[in-house]
Design a protein around this motif. Structure first.
Motif, PDB file in Angstrom:
ATOM      1  N   TRP A 238       4.356  55.842 -42.761  1.00  0.00           N
ATOM      2  CA  TRP A 238       4.504  54.440 -43.125  1.00  0.00           C
ATOM      3  C   TRP A 238       5.344  53.744 -42.058  1.00  0.00           C
ATOM      4  O   TRP A 238       6.061  54.392 -41.292  1.00  0.00           O
ATOM      5  CB  TRP A 238       5.201  54.296 -44.484  1.00  0.00           C
ATOM      6  CG  TRP A 238       4.441  54.854 -45.646  1.00  0.00           C
ATOM      7  CD1 TRP A 238       4.166  56.173 -45.908  1.00  0.00           C
ATOM      8  CD2 TRP A 238       3.874  54.126 -46.735  1.00  0.00           C
ATOM      9  NE1 TRP A 238       3.467  56.318 -47.071  1.00  0.00           N
ATOM     10  CE2 TRP A 238       3.276  55.071 -47.611  1.00  0.00           C
ATOM     11  CE3 TRP A 238       3.829  52.765 -47.071  1.00  0.00           C
ATOM     12  CZ2 TRP A 238       2.633  54.695 -48.777  1.00  0.00           C
ATOM     13  CZ3 TRP A 238       3.190  52.393 -48.237  1.00  0.00           C
ATOM     14  CH2 TRP A 238       2.595  53.340 -49.076  1.00  0.00           C
ATOM     15  N   ASP A 246       7.814  43.976 -45.079  1.00  0.00           N
ATOM     16  CA  ASP A 246       6.491  44.277 -44.522  1.00  0.00           C
ATOM     17  C   ASP A 246       6.218  45.778 -44.469  1.00  0.00           C
ATOM     18  O   ASP A 246       5.969  46.366 -43.411  1.00  0.00           O
ATOM     19  CB  ASP A 246       6.378  43.671 -43.116  1.00  0.00           C
ATOM     20  CG  ASP A 246       4.956  43.698 -42.578  1.00  0.00           C
ATOM     21  OD1 ASP A 246       4.009  43.814 -43.383  1.00  0.00           O
ATOM     22  OD2 ASP A 246       4.787  43.629 -41.339  1.00  0.00           O
ATOM     23  N   ARG A 248       4.101  49.038 -44.705  1.00  0.00           N
ATOM     24  CA  ARG A 248       2.695  49.336 -44.423  1.00  0.00           C
ATOM     25  C   ARG A 248       2.455  50.850 -44.440  1.00  0.00           C
ATOM     26  O   ARG A 248       3.244  51.614 -43.877  1.00  0.00           O
ATOM     27  CB  ARG A 248       2.287  48.814 -43.046  1.00  0.00           C
ATOM     28  CG  ARG A 248       2.534  47.344 -42.789  1.00  0.00           C
ATOM     29  CD  ARG A 248       2.194  46.993 -41.360  1.00  0.00           C
ATOM     30  NE  ARG A 248       2.651  45.660 -40.985  1.00  0.00           N
ATOM     31  CZ  ARG A 248       2.604  45.174 -39.752  1.00  0.00           C
ATOM     32  NH1 ARG A 248       2.094  45.927 -38.768  1.00  0.00           N
ATOM     33  NH2 ARG A 248       3.056  43.965 -39.482  1.00  0.00           N
ATOM     34  N   GLN A 249       1.358  51.265 -45.071  1.00  0.00           N
ATOM     35  CA  GLN A 249       0.921  52.654 -44.986  1.00  0.00           C
ATOM     36  C   GLN A 249       0.007  52.793 -43.781  1.00  0.00           C
ATOM     37  O   GLN A 249      -0.982  52.073 -43.644  1.00  0.00           O
ATOM     38  CB  GLN A 249       0.193  53.091 -46.257  1.00  0.00           C
ATOM     39  CG  GLN A 249      -0.211  54.558 -46.235  1.00  0.00           C
ATOM     40  CD  GLN A 249      -0.818  55.032 -47.543  1.00  0.00           C
ATOM     41  OE1 GLN A 249      -0.741  54.336 -48.557  1.00  0.00           O
ATOM     42  NE2 GLN A 249      -1.414  56.213 -47.518  1.00  0.00           N
ATOM     43  N   ASP A 287      -1.038  50.455 -36.165  1.00  0.00           N
ATOM     44  CA  ASP A 287      -1.503  49.614 -37.264  1.00  0.00           C
ATOM     45  C   ASP A 287      -2.494  50.348 -38.159  1.00  0.00           C
ATOM     46  O   ASP A 287      -3.163  49.749 -38.995  1.00  0.00           O
ATOM     47  CB  ASP A 287      -2.122  48.320 -36.732  1.00  0.00           C
ATOM     48  CG  ASP A 287      -3.270  48.573 -35.751  1.00  0.00           C
ATOM     49  OD1 ASP A 287      -3.547  49.759 -35.450  1.00  0.00           O
ATOM     50  OD2 ASP A 287      -3.887  47.602 -35.283  1.00  0.00           O
TER      51      ASP A 287
END
Length: 315
Positions: A238, A246, A248-249, A287
């Motif tokens: 992550w 913010d 994110r995985q 990303d």
């Protein structure tokens, strides 16, 4: 035939643009094709290897007199030394190449592990585990000079682990263990991400979670942290903003994914990928996206790999 001046000028401009683009590519390559270190299992022992640039032939660390399983290697800011832990043998700093001396961390009782460099000060921050009244405790400490000056960084109730210092040398990220003992129910241990302002001495929890968030690593620009968490059911990679925003995985799929390391340009993450009881290294873009194996010894090598660090020279 005489070529008009305008065409000559245009060709010259295109040629200059092409040369400039190549120059930018070479500069970018120099910055991103940086040194790697990792541990490889050979003949039943974990040993530190390094690559001057990715995809170059792996080289075993020059110092070979230290016996035991070597893990968690971290490159020094100048890229010439590596700090690593030895199972049951403490913490050492050795030159990657040549015949220079190794230095070990002396802490008296207990054992030092989990090295992390402060690029601004050149200090080595590490975890000092001790045992008191059948209870394990840990303290973050720093070593200066040739590791002869050892001073505390933070003392906090319970176990603190997995330190990493931000690129500007001002913030320490780490995992703090919390034991939850409900009046009725099973005892559980939660591992939470914390940060410490090294200048002001203020510590605070970064993420509220009942999961285990471990192995934090700062991005090269200091704006995000990558970490491993089981909040989705198994350990995945992550990322989160430096202020805890913010979330994110990044990865998803079979196997446990731990020990992330950013590429020097921040575009990729290299991590330990464990499947079927065997560990290797894998890559993913920062990303998210497809996961690809990283095989420094070749695609057919059967070596197990883990605990990578990736640093641009001079960072």
């Amino acid at each position: 035939m005489v070529m008009p001046f305008s065409k000559i000028a245009n060709r010259a401009l295109h040629r200059c643009a092409a040369i400039f683009a190549i120059a930018l590519f070479l500069v970018a390559s120099k910055n991103t094709q940086a040194a790697l270190v990792f541990s490889a299992l050979q003949e039943g022992v974990w040993q530190v290897y390094h690559q001057p640039v990715p995809n170059s032939p792996p080289q075993r660390m020059a110092a070979r007199t230290i016996s035991g399983d070597q893990g968690a290697p971290r490159l020094s800011p100048d890229g010439k030394r590596v700090a690593f832990e030895v199972t049951g043998g403490g913490l050492h700093v050795c030159p990657l190449e040549g015949t220079g001396d190794c230095h070990s961390v002396a802490v008296g009782q207990g054992y030092p592990v989990r090295p992390a460099w402060n690029a601004r000060t050149g200090e080595l921050i590490f975890v000092h585990f001790t045992f008191k009244a059948d209870e394990e405790q840990s303290t973050m400490k720093r070593g200066s000079g040739n590791l002869t000056e050892i001073t505390p960084v933070i003392e906090q109730t319970g176990i603190q682990d997995f330190p990493d210092v931000s690129p500007d040398g001002r913030t320490l990220a780490y995992t703090s263990w919390l034991t939850v003992m409900p009046y009725r129910g099973a005892v559980s241990v939660v591992q939470q991400l914390w940060t410490l302002d090294l200048g002001r001495g203020r510590a605070g929890q970064l993420l509220l979670s009942n999961a285990s968030d471990i192995h934090p690593r700062w991005s090269p620009d200091g704006t995000r942290l990558a970490f491993s968490s089981n909040r989705s059911g198994r350990y995945e990679i992550w990322t989160v903003g430096a202020k805890g925003n913010d979330l994110r995985q990044i990865t998803e799929g079979p196997g446990e994914k731990t020990w992330p390391a950013w590429s020097p340009d921040g575009s990729r993450l290299l991590f330990t990928h464990t499947q079927g009881g065997r560990s290797g290294l894998s890559l993913v873009t920062s990303d998210g996206g497809a996961i690809t194996p990283y095989t420094p010894f070749g695609p057919d090598a059967a070596l197990q790999l883990k605990d990578a660090d990736w640093r641009a020279e001079g960072d």
